[in-house]
Structure formats: C-alpha cells, structure tokens
Design an enzyme around this catalytic site. Structure first.
Site, PDB file in Angstrom:
ATOM      1  N   TRP A 197     -36.366 -13.287 -28.775  1.00  0.00           N
ATOM      2  CA  TRP A 197     -35.167 -13.487 -27.958  1.00  0.00           C
ATOM      3  C   TRP A 197     -34.319 -14.675 -28.363  1.00  0.00           C
ATOM      4  CZ3 TRP A 197     -36.439 -18.271 -26.439  1.00  0.00           C
ATOM      5  CH2 TRP A 197     -37.779 -18.548 -26.140  1.00  0.00           C
ATOM      6  N   ASN A 198     -34.766 -15.468 -29.349  1.00  0.00           N
ATOM      7  CA  ASN A 198     -34.021 -16.708 -29.624  1.00  0.00           C
ATOM      8  C   ASN A 198     -32.817 -16.521 -30.541  1.00  0.00           C
ATOM      9  OD1 ASN A 198     -35.801 -16.126 -31.678  1.00  0.00           O
ATOM     10  ND2 ASN A 198     -36.320 -18.254 -32.104  1.00  0.00           N
TER      11      ASN A 198
ATOM     12  N   PRO B  11     -35.066  -4.761 -29.655  1.00  0.00           N
ATOM     13  CA  PRO B  11     -34.848  -6.177 -29.335  1.00  0.00           C
ATOM     14  C   PRO B  11     -35.844  -6.641 -28.287  1.00  0.00           C
ATOM     15  CG  PRO B  11     -33.124  -4.817 -28.335  1.00  0.00           C
ATOM     16  CD  PRO B  11     -34.027  -3.886 -29.100  1.00  0.00           C
TER      17      PRO B  11
ATOM     18  N   GLU C  54     -37.120  -7.720 -24.732  1.00  0.00           N
ATOM     19  CA  GLU C  54     -36.725  -7.227 -23.404  1.00  0.00           C
ATOM     20  C   GLU C  54     -35.815  -8.218 -22.679  1.00  0.00           C
ATOM     21  OE1 GLU C  54     -39.648  -7.820 -24.722  1.00  0.00           O
ATOM     22  OE2 GLU C  54     -41.199  -8.306 -23.268  1.00  0.00           O
TER      23      GLU C  54
ATOM     24  N   GLU D  62     -43.054 -12.667 -38.906  1.00  0.00           N
ATOM     25  CA  GLU D  62     -42.411 -13.988 -38.895  1.00  0.00           C
ATOM     26  C   GLU D  62     -42.763 -14.604 -37.552  1.00  0.00           C
ATOM     27  OE1 GLU D  62     -40.725 -16.892 -38.229  1.00  0.00           O
ATOM     28  OE2 GLU D  62     -38.880 -15.808 -37.822  1.00  0.00           O
TER      29      GLU D  62
ATOM     30  N   GLY E  72     -44.751 -18.043 -35.142  1.00  0.00           N
ATOM     31  CA  GLY E  72     -44.402 -19.380 -34.663  1.00  0.00           C
ATOM     32  C   GLY E  72     -44.890 -20.513 -35.559  1.00  0.00           C
TER      33      GLY E  72
ATOM     34  N   CYS F  52     -38.404 -21.131 -34.190  1.00  0.00           N
ATOM     35  CA  CYS F  52     -39.787 -21.035 -34.682  1.00  0.00           C
ATOM     36  C   CYS F  52     -40.112 -22.087 -35.732  1.00  0.00           C
ATOM     37  CB  CYS F  52     -40.033 -19.647 -35.245  1.00  0.00           C
ATOM     38  SG  CYS F  52     -38.771 -19.142 -36.400  1.00  0.00           S
TER      39      CYS F  52
ATOM     40  N   GLU G 215     -47.308 -24.764 -29.849  1.00  0.00           N
ATOM     41  CA  GLU G 215     -45.880 -24.492 -29.959  1.00  0.00           C
ATOM     42  C   GLU G 215     -45.266 -24.460 -28.555  1.00  0.00           C
ATOM     43  OE1 GLU G 215     -44.597 -20.568 -31.216  1.00  0.00           O
ATOM     44  OE2 GLU G 215     -43.023 -21.475 -32.421  1.00  0.00           O
TER      45      GLU G 215
ATOM     46  N   GLU H 266     -38.771 -12.968 -45.482  1.00  0.00           N
ATOM     47  CA  GLU H 266     -37.461 -12.390 -45.204  1.00  0.00           C
ATOM     48  C   GLU H 266     -36.438 -13.082 -46.106  1.00  0.00           C
ATOM     49  OE1 GLU H 266     -37.350 -12.525 -40.679  1.00  0.00           O
ATOM     50  OE2 GLU H 266     -37.331 -10.376 -41.101  1.00  0.00           O
TER      51      GLU H 266
HETATM   52  O1  TXE Z   1     -42.804 -13.356 -27.903  1.00  0.00           O
HETATM   53  P1  TXE Z   1     -43.626 -12.043 -28.089  1.00  0.00           P
HETATM   54  P2  TXE Z   1     -42.041 -13.801 -26.564  1.00  0.00           P
HETATM   55  C1  TXE Z   1     -42.999 -17.535 -29.650  1.00  0.00           C
HETATM   56  C2  TXE Z   1     -42.833 -18.733 -28.773  1.00  0.00           C
HETATM   57  C3  TXE Z   1     -42.681 -18.116 -27.421  1.00  0.00           C
HETATM   58  C4  TXE Z   1     -43.682 -17.004 -27.519  1.00  0.00           C
HETATM   59  C5  TXE Z   1     -43.483 -15.923 -26.543  1.00  0.00           C
HETATM   60  O2  TXE Z   1     -43.969 -19.520 -28.812  1.00  0.00           O
HETATM   61  O3  TXE Z   1     -42.966 -18.994 -26.380  1.00  0.00           O
HETATM   62  O4  TXE Z   1     -43.537 -16.543 -28.863  1.00  0.00           O
HETATM   63  O5  TXE Z   1     -42.207 -15.336 -26.712  1.00  0.00           O
HETATM   64  C6  TXE Z   1     -42.606  -7.466 -28.690  1.00  0.00           C
HETATM   65  N1  TXE Z   1     -46.662  -4.549 -29.889  1.00  0.00           N
HETATM   66  N2  TXE Z   1     -41.770 -17.074 -30.219  1.00  0.00           N
HETATM   67  O6  TXE Z   1     -42.701 -13.410 -25.313  1.00  0.00           O
HETATM   68  O7  TXE Z   1     -44.337 -11.715 -26.852  1.00  0.00           O
HETATM   69  C7  TXE Z   1     -41.785  -8.050 -27.563  1.00  0.00           C
HETATM   70  O8  TXE Z   1     -41.336  -7.030 -26.693  1.00  0.00           O
HETATM   71  C8  TXE Z   1     -45.406  -4.536 -30.387  1.00  0.00           C
HETATM   72  C9  TXE Z   1     -41.621 -17.296 -31.612  1.00  0.00           C
HETATM   73  O9  TXE Z   1     -40.648 -13.318 -26.760  1.00  0.00           O
HETATM   74  O10 TXE Z   1     -44.388 -12.175 -29.356  1.00  0.00           O
HETATM   75  C10 TXE Z   1     -40.661  -8.732 -28.339  1.00  0.00           C
HETATM   76  O11 TXE Z   1     -39.679  -7.790 -28.736  1.00  0.00           O
HETATM   77  N3  TXE Z   1     -44.439  -5.347 -29.958  1.00  0.00           N
HETATM   78  C11 TXE Z   1     -40.519 -16.481 -32.186  1.00  0.00           C
HETATM   79  C12 TXE Z   1     -41.383  -9.262 -29.579  1.00  0.00           C
HETATM   80  O12 TXE Z   1     -42.580  -8.475 -29.695  1.00  0.00           O
HETATM   81  C13 TXE Z   1     -44.739  -6.243 -29.001  1.00  0.00           C
HETATM   82  C14 TXE Z   1     -39.317 -16.396 -31.318  1.00  0.00           C
HETATM   83  C15 TXE Z   1     -41.763 -10.748 -29.486  1.00  0.00           C
HETATM   84  O13 TXE Z   1     -42.484 -10.946 -28.261  1.00  0.00           O
HETATM   85  C16 TXE Z   1     -46.034  -6.304 -28.436  1.00  0.00           C
HETATM   86  C17 TXE Z   1     -39.627 -16.114 -29.940  1.00  0.00           C
HETATM   87  C18 TXE Z   1     -47.020  -5.402 -28.933  1.00  0.00           C
HETATM   88  N4  TXE Z   1     -48.285  -5.402 -28.483  1.00  0.00           N
HETATM   89  C19 TXE Z   1     -40.836 -16.487 -29.445  1.00  0.00           C
HETATM   90  N5  TXE Z   1     -46.050  -7.281 -27.506  1.00  0.00           N
HETATM   91  C20 TXE Z   1     -40.121 -16.876 -33.585  1.00  0.00           C
HETATM   92  N6  TXE Z   1     -41.071 -16.862 -34.518  1.00  0.00           N
HETATM   93  O14 TXE Z   1     -38.960 -17.130 -33.850  1.00  0.00           O
HETATM   94  C21 TXE Z   1     -44.802  -7.821 -27.476  1.00  0.00           C
HETATM   95  N7  TXE Z   1     -44.001  -7.185 -28.376  1.00  0.00           N
END
Ligand code: TXE
Length: 489
Positions: free
Chosen positions: A149-150, A174, A176, A247, A249, A281, A386, A463
C-alpha cells in the site's frame, strides 16, 4: 462517497452485486473515499481466461509493437499526472509533492524504460562448427502482481512494465488498503492500444492473493509486501514450482563516518526515515554515526526534523502526511512505547499532532510526528524490527570493523548506505555489507536503470533495469544441425 473500486477485467470495470465489500478511508481524516468489492472466484476465473486470451495476441507481436503501447501508456500517465497524483495522495495519505514528483512519474519512467527496451530483447547465437545454436527469451504466460500500500501505482508499473515488455500478460492485485490507482494504470494501457485483458485488476485481501498464487493459470508471482507474506507465497508457489519475485521489508543501516559531509548525511538520514511517513521498505532506520561527529550530527538532525511540515497531504507545502490506517498508526505507536520502555531516549516527535503546520485541525487523521530515538542499543526491538513509520534510531560506533559487523547483524538485507569522503573506504565498506541495494553518499534513490531487490530475508529476484528481463522470460535453446546425424546404429 460515490466511488466504487471494482474489478477491471477484459478492458472494463465489472461489478458483482453479491461480492463482499469494505470501505476505503482517506488516511488524512478517516472519511470514507469509496466502497471496494472483493474479487469473487468467478471474477478470478474471468480474469485468468481474459488474460490468457490477451497473452496469445500479445506474445505474437514484435517487441517494437509492444514497446509502442508501453510508451503510449507512459504518455497518458504523464498527461494525467496531477489527477492521478491526487487520487494517490487521498488513497495513501502521502504528500502531494511526493505523488507528483515520484509516484506517478516513476511509474511512467518504468513504462518508458521497458517500452524502449522491448525491441532489443533478444537471444544469443552460438557457432558449433557443423551446427549452430541460438536462444530465445520467451514469455512465461499470465503473471500475477501483488502490491503493497505504500507505493501503489509505482509498484503496479514496476511489475507490469517488464512483464508486458517481455510478452506476458498480468493480473494485478493492489493492496486492499489502496485500490485506486492500479485501475488508472489499467485504463491507460487500454487507451494506449493494449488488447483487453493484458493488464487486469482484481481487488481483494490476502485471500484473493492466495487464490491467484494457487491458480494453475498463473505462471509467475511478483510480490511487494511483508516477509511473512513472502514466505507464504514462496511456500505455496513451490508446490507448483512457479517462479517468484519477492520484494520484502528491511531494517537497513545508514553508516556515517566522521569525514562525511554532515549536512548531506543529515539530509539522507531524514530522507531515509521520514519520506512517505517512513513507510518505505528500503528505509535506513538504523543510523550509525561515528563517535567524533555524533553530537553535532544529532543536533543538526533534531533541528531539521522539528521543522518538517506535517499536515494536510493535498497542500503542496506539506512535507509529511498521514500513516495508511488507524491500525497501522497504533502499531507504530506501540513501537514508540516499546522504545521508551526499553530505555532509549525519545529526543523528539512520536506524538499525534492535533494541528498541522498551518493550524488546521488534523486530529482525526493518522498523523505521527517524526521521531528520533537516541541512547539506543542494537538489541532493542526498535533497532531490530521493521516499524514502517517515521521512527529513526541513532547509534554511535567507533571503528569500521565494528560497524560492518553490527550493520550486518540482521535477518534482513534490502538496502544499506555509507557516507564518507574517502572513496576507498566507501567502496570497501559497501562491498562488505549484506544488502542488495546500496548507496554511497545518498540514500533511497532508486533509478529505473539500476536493479532493486534484497539479500537474505528481504527478497528473491530483482526489479527494474536489464536484470528484470530474466525474471519475466524463460530461455529456449535451439540446436540446428548442418551436417548428417552421426549414429552408432
Ligand atoms: O503487507 P502484506 P501489509 C511491510 C511492513 C508492513 C507490513 C504489513 O512491515 O507493516 O509489511 O503490511 C497480499 N497470499 N510492508 O499488511 O500483508 C496483501 O493483500 C497472497 C513492506 O500491507 O504482506 C497485499 O496486497 N497475497 C512493503 C500484499 O500481499 C497476500 C510495503 C502485501 O500485504 C497474502 C508494505 C497471501 N497469503 C508493507 N497475504 C515493502 N516491501 O515495500 C497478504 N497478501
């Protein structure tokens, strides 16, 4: 609240009256922006079938033809820059100056870069005397992109551009929490002449992501997200031996030696912790500063951090916006409490402001002022986990050997930065840091021309850049006989 964020399948928005829905909120005031509908199993099937049809058309086009569509899509994004940047800012809570300068522009950069490269993707010729061989980089099929989401539109474009340039189709899900701008990218592809289904968008949470990962029609998955989600996807993809790019954290180090340009190093430490409210990240959240310059560095860092203009993200003068959700803000606040209770000193920030820099009421939004912790210890939770918010931990060090050991003492390995005016030391230290994306005398600069990705638990694959091509193609080797078949029979 008129907006409905629906699926974008086969070139058009589709709605399913029976689907599960939820409200998408503006992080700056927690007012509803619209209703999101979760993709159903039927939607997923329709998206896969549509993308398969598009793939069969698209893979037979020349690289130049594919490139023209990508470059046209980039031009469309640029022509709608202000409109899409505002959608992103309202959806994510980040300042409009960032969405204009980085998010939409960097999505367009990726489309231009891979659009320009599409015609140059080629194999090799191998002379074998009475035979020759050649290789063909062929597309994989329908790829799934799953976003965080970032950086919603940037993540979508960083995945779509190389995938499409190589001849694949993509279904993008994307986060949620940020359903908006992937749809704008899908519309740009349609307007640019892509076949319907080449870039479909499915809305939904992790359940939709997991179904896509498991679907036999999906050839490859590229995720930007947390380490725990990365592990689940890797495990699930392994059962069908699907390819993955992850990609994930990090808890990256930024090392400042005593001979560094302190003003630049402080600028980088702020960029490495407070850009996008700290929700990046690759952030350098462990700032190691050599003992001799520690006090002066800290004073400058504190003074400049306290001047950051936090507030209404749509105001062009705002420098820091709101965290993505209440739940996430509470998580960040828990880390701040953990820092305090473990003995670190909260030098500045770490509170919820009631008014913004122009005196406007922002008490209903998810704002946290930029926080600096000093008197930290490597073993504290705030220095190990993180946080994904505007929380910087500053640590002092004496020697080069010591700081390299401490910087590498983490399961993550996404990024690292070194500040020094000693060119030999800069390279020597960077070469010993266990991180995939590194900077000397800067931080968090991610040009499309350089590979981006992590070591250790921060990811798999890369990437951007030429390196991305190998992750969206499979190599076919062809042997061609020019003589007779030599047979012992
Ligand atoms: O990430 P999630 P979230 C890190 C950061 C943050 C934490 C949680 O530490 O606090 O992740 O963020 C999908 N099978 N980053 O909750 O849960 C989900 O719907 C397939 C780092 O957003 O990992 C979303 O589209 N897909 C990061 C995506 O995965 C699944 C930037 C990421 O969700 C799934 C943001 C599954 N089992 C948060 N479960 C960066 N590296 O830039 C979830 N999703």
């Amino acid at each position: 609240m008129n907006t409905t964020y629906s699926q974008f399948i086969d070139g058009a928005s589709t709605s399913n009256a029976n689907s599960e829905t939820w409200i998408n909120y503006n992080p700056a005031n927690n007012k509803p922006l619209g209703e999101v509908s979760q993709a159903s199993d039927e939607d997923i099937e329709a998206a896969v079938r549509s993308s398969e049809r598009a793939f069969h058309i698209w893979k037979n086009k020349t690289g130049a033809e594919r490139g023209r569509v990508l470059i046209k899509a980039a031009q469309i994004l640029r022509s709608r820059l202000e409109e899409i940047a505002l959608i992103e800012t309202n959806d994510v809570g980040k300042p409009i100056f960032e969405s204009l300068a980085v998010d939409v522009s960097s999505a367009a950069d990726a489309l231009e870069y891979f659009g320009g490269m599409a015609a140059t993707i080629h194999g090799e010729f191998v002379d074998l005397k009475n035979a020759f061989g050649y290789t063909r980089p062929e597309p994989l099929g329908v790829c799934a992109g799953i976003g965080a989401w970032n950086y919603p539109i940037q993540i979508a474009a960083w995945k779509a551009a190389p995938a499409l340039a190589c001849g694949n189709a993509m279904i993008f899900k994307p986060s949620e929490l940020t359903p908006a701008t992937a749809i704008e990218l899908a519309k740009a592809f349609m307007e640019a002449g892509a076949p319907p289904g080449l870039f479909n968008v499915l809305q939904g949470d992790g359940k939709v992501g997991a179904r896509l990962v498991d679907h036999p029609g999906i050839a490859k998955i590229s995720l930007t997200g947390s380490v725990s989600t990365g592990k689940k996807i890797f495990t699930s993809a392994a059962s069908q031996l699907k390819r993955v790019t992850l990609e994930l954290g990090g808890k990256s180090p930024l090392i400042v030696f005593e001979d560094a340009d302190i003003h630049n190093a402080v600028s980088a430490a702020m960029l490495a912790n407070f850009y996008t409210q700290g929700e990046v990240c690759s952030n350098g959240t462990r700032v190691f500063v050599q003992r001799k310059i520690f006090d002066s560095f800290l004073m400058q860092l504190k003074n400049r951090t306290e001047k950051i203009r936090i507030g209404d993200p749509t105001d062009p003068e705002t420098q820091m916006g709101a965290l993505i959700s209440k739940v996430h803000m509470e998580k960040v606040n828990r880390f701040i409490e953990s820092g305090k209770s473990s003995g670190a000193t909260l030098l500045t920030g770490g509170v919820r402001p009631k008014k913004d820099f122009k005196g406007r009421d922002i008490s209903s939004g998810n704002f946290v002022t930029p926080a600096i912790f000093t008197n930290c210890d490597d073993s504290m939770e705030i220095c190990k986990e993180e946080i994904f918010g505007p929380v910087l931990s500053i640590l002092s060090f004496e020697s080069e050997e010591e700081v390299i050991d401490r910087a590498n003492n983490t399961p993550y390995g996404l990024a690292a930065g070194v500040f020094t005016n000693d060119i030999k030391r800069g390279h020597r230290v960077i070469h010993q840091l266990q991180a995939g994306t590194c900077w000397i005398n800067n931080f968090n600069i991610t040009p499309i021309e350089l590979p981006f990705g992590g070591y250790k638990q921060s990811g798999q694959g890369r990437e951007n850049s030429l390196a991305a091509i190998q992750y969206y193609t499979q190599l076919k080797s062809v042997y061609v006989e020019l003589g007779n078949v030599e047979s012992p029979y």
